[in-house]
Design a protein around this motif. Structure first.
Motif, PDB file in Angstrom:
ATOM      1  N   GLU B  24       0.862  -1.181   0.000  1.00  0.00           N
ATOM      2  CA  GLU B  24       0.000   0.000   0.000  1.00  0.00           C
ATOM      3  C   GLU B  24       0.894   1.225   0.000  1.00  0.00           C
ATOM      4  OE1 GLU B  24      -3.155  -2.208   2.953  1.00  0.00           O
ATOM      5  OE2 GLU B  24      -3.085  -0.013   2.982  1.00  0.00           O
ATOM      6  N   PRO B  25       0.848   2.024  -1.067  1.00  0.00           N
ATOM      7  CA  PRO B  25       1.740   3.196  -1.149  1.00  0.00           C
ATOM      8  C   PRO B  25       1.236   4.335  -0.272  1.00  0.00           C
ATOM      9  CG  PRO B  25       0.284   3.142  -3.044  1.00  0.00           C
ATOM     10  CD  PRO B  25       0.022   1.884  -2.268  1.00  0.00           C
ATOM     11  N   LEU B  46      12.117  -4.264 -10.293  1.00  0.00           N
ATOM     12  CA  LEU B  46      11.250  -5.292 -10.881  1.00  0.00           C
ATOM     13  C   LEU B  46      10.152  -4.655 -11.739  1.00  0.00           C
ATOM     14  CD1 LEU B  46      10.747  -7.588  -7.752  1.00  0.00           C
ATOM     15  CD2 LEU B  46      12.362  -7.907  -9.630  1.00  0.00           C
ATOM     16  N   SER B  47       9.479  -3.646 -11.190  1.00  0.00           N
ATOM     17  CA  SER B  47       8.382  -2.997 -11.902  1.00  0.00           C
ATOM     18  C   SER B  47       8.261  -1.547 -11.449  1.00  0.00           C
ATOM     19  CB  SER B  47       7.046  -3.699 -11.636  1.00  0.00           C
ATOM     20  OG  SER B  47       7.008  -4.964 -12.225  1.00  0.00           O
ATOM     21  N   TYR B  48       7.696  -0.733 -12.343  1.00  0.00           N
ATOM     22  CA  TYR B  48       7.520   0.686 -12.052  1.00  0.00           C
ATOM     23  C   TYR B  48       6.181   1.113 -12.643  1.00  0.00           C
ATOM     24  CZ  TYR B  48       8.214   5.696 -13.204  1.00  0.00           C
ATOM     25  OH  TYR B  48       8.073   7.044 -13.391  1.00  0.00           O
ATOM     26  N   PHE B  49       5.316   1.675 -11.791  1.00  0.00           N
ATOM     27  CA  PHE B  49       4.014   2.176 -12.216  1.00  0.00           C
ATOM     28  C   PHE B  49       3.981   3.686 -12.035  1.00  0.00           C
ATOM     29  CE2 PHE B  49       1.566  -1.734 -12.648  1.00  0.00           C
ATOM     30  CZ  PHE B  49       2.294  -2.631 -11.882  1.00  0.00           C
ATOM     31  N   ARG B  50       3.342   4.355 -12.965  1.00  0.00           N
ATOM     32  CA  ARG B  50       3.043   5.782 -12.805  1.00  0.00           C
ATOM     33  C   ARG B  50       1.545   5.942 -13.019  1.00  0.00           C
ATOM     34  NH1 ARG B  50       6.496  10.831 -14.688  1.00  0.00           N
ATOM     35  NH2 ARG B  50       7.293  10.349 -12.625  1.00  0.00           N
ATOM     36  N   SER B  51       0.873   6.484 -12.023  1.00  0.00           N
ATOM     37  CA  SER B  51      -0.599   6.656 -12.083  1.00  0.00           C
ATOM     38  C   SER B  51      -1.275   5.366 -12.537  1.00  0.00           C
ATOM     39  CB  SER B  51      -0.960   7.811 -13.037  1.00  0.00           C
ATOM     40  OG  SER B  51      -0.370   9.009 -12.585  1.00  0.00           O
ATOM     41  N   LYS B  52      -0.850   4.270 -11.971  1.00  0.00           N
ATOM     42  CA  LYS B  52      -1.384   2.924 -12.177  1.00  0.00           C
ATOM     43  C   LYS B  52      -0.990   2.304 -13.516  1.00  0.00           C
ATOM     44  CE  LYS B  52      -5.721   3.965 -11.495  1.00  0.00           C
ATOM     45  NZ  LYS B  52      -7.168   3.742 -11.407  1.00  0.00           N
ATOM     46  N   SER B  53      -0.327   3.045 -14.376  1.00  0.00           N
ATOM     47  CA  SER B  53       0.105   2.479 -15.662  1.00  0.00           C
ATOM     48  C   SER B  53       1.505   1.891 -15.521  1.00  0.00           C
ATOM     49  CB  SER B  53       0.117   3.562 -16.745  1.00  0.00           C
ATOM     50  OG  SER B  53      -1.177   4.050 -16.973  1.00  0.00           O
ATOM     51  N   LEU B  70      -4.025  -2.499  -8.951  1.00  0.00           N
ATOM     52  CA  LEU B  70      -5.458  -2.577  -9.183  1.00  0.00           C
ATOM     53  C   LEU B  70      -6.133  -1.241  -8.948  1.00  0.00           C
ATOM     54  CD1 LEU B  70      -6.008  -6.035  -7.493  1.00  0.00           C
ATOM     55  CD2 LEU B  70      -5.523  -5.528  -9.895  1.00  0.00           C
ATOM     56  N   ASN B  71      -5.615  -0.485  -8.011  1.00  0.00           N
ATOM     57  CA  ASN B  71      -6.086   0.876  -7.795  1.00  0.00           C
ATOM     58  C   ASN B  71      -4.924   1.688  -7.245  1.00  0.00           C
ATOM     59  OD1 ASN B  71      -6.120   0.689  -4.817  1.00  0.00           O
ATOM     60  ND2 ASN B  71      -7.830  -0.735  -5.172  1.00  0.00           N
ATOM     61  N   THR B  76       0.151  -5.465  -6.042  1.00  0.00           N
ATOM     62  CA  THR B  76       0.603  -6.816  -5.721  1.00  0.00           C
ATOM     63  C   THR B  76       1.762  -7.210  -6.624  1.00  0.00           C
ATOM     64  OG1 THR B  76      -0.986  -7.806  -7.244  1.00  0.00           O
ATOM     65  CG2 THR B  76      -1.672  -7.583  -4.938  1.00  0.00           C
ATOM     66  N   LEU B  77       2.577  -8.103  -6.086  1.00  0.00           N
ATOM     67  CA  LEU B  77       3.658  -8.716  -6.865  1.00  0.00           C
ATOM     68  C   LEU B  77       3.481 -10.229  -6.741  1.00  0.00           C
ATOM     69  CD1 LEU B  77       6.362  -8.544  -8.457  1.00  0.00           C
ATOM     70  CD2 LEU B  77       7.530  -8.657  -6.242  1.00  0.00           C
ATOM     71  N   LYS B  78       3.231 -10.858  -7.882  1.00  0.00           N
ATOM     72  CA  LYS B  78       3.051 -12.312  -7.887  1.00  0.00           C
ATOM     73  C   LYS B  78       4.308 -12.962  -8.445  1.00  0.00           C
ATOM     74  CE  LYS B  78      -0.807 -14.158  -9.541  1.00  0.00           C
ATOM     75  NZ  LYS B  78      -1.788 -14.695 -10.531  1.00  0.00           N
TER      76      LYS B  78
END
Lengths: 114, 111
Positions: B24-25, B46-53, B70-71, B76-78
């Motif tokens: 939870e950010p 591993l991953s980078y999201f900006r505004s959920k994208s 998801l929001n 999550t990281l699977k």
């Protein structure tokens, strides 16, 4: 390709002494340089940061210096305390680019002996 | 303000299992990052999201690692299927732009 290099890998200093950690980078577009402090079992925590328009920033016992010409920065800790024993990471990024990515160094393990 | 939270703090998995790590950010932060931390490799993105994208999906990790947002307040990281070499600390960080703020991490051990 390691774009941010830190030295030394590990360092031991006596309580009350001055600690000096250094970093060098390659990408000349980098203009934001944070330092992080990490204790065992915790995530890295932002300690101090500097922008390339400055050559020095101070926060209490911690000072970071920036040398744009040499592409180097350093972190000085005066009056080092046993509680400063941690791993320290430098990082770099380009503000203004459409990315929030940081490039991290490999870290320096600092031990301060009482 | 609450910082970045991660659950679980510790996870033990058998080889071949599927595990899901949660993050939870900080409220209002637009950027979210997943890292893997080991003594040898250091911090690996591993991953980078900006505004959920999804902005970056760390190349070498694509095949068994999948991060989702998801929001704006949950990611999550699977890891599927897990392998012993996945044993590491997994860190989540969020950012309003500039400095990143890290969670405490999840320590994963794969047997």
């Amino acid at each position: 390709q390691q774009q941010v290099r830190q030295s030394p890998q590990s360092l031991t200093v006596w309580e009350g002494g001055t600690t000096v950690l250094t970093c060098s980078y390659e990408d000349s577009t980098f203009n934001y340089f944070p330092w992080y402090q990490q204790f065992p079992g915790e995530g890295p925590a932002l300690l101090i940061s500097i922008l390339s328009v400055s050559d020095k920033k101070e926060d209490g016992r911690f000072t970071t210096f920036f040398n744009k010409r040499e592409k180097k920065l350093s972190l000085h800790i005066i009056d080092s305390q046993p509680g400063d024993s941690a791993t320290y990471f430098c990082a770099a990024s380009e503000t203004g680019a459409n990315t929030g990515k940081l490039t991290f160094g490999h870290g320096t393990i600092l031990r301060v002996h009482p | 303000d609450a910082g970045v939270t991660q659950t679980p703090r510790h996870e033990v998995a058998e080889k071949g299992q599927t595990i899901i790590l949660k993050c939870e950010p900080v409220s209002g932060h637009n950027d979210l990052f997943w890292y893997r931390q080991t003594k040898i490799q250091g911090l690996e993105l591993l991953s980078y999201f900006r505004s959920k994208s999804l902005m970056e999906d760390g190349g070498a990790f694509k095949d068994r690692f999948k991060a989702e947002m998801l929001n704006s307040s949950f990611s999550t990281l699977k890891i599927q299927p897990t392998e012993p070499k996945d044993s590491a600390v997994y860190l989540c960080a969020s950012s309003p732009g500039g400095p990143q703020y890290f969670g405490p991490g999840t320590r994963l051990l794969v047997l």
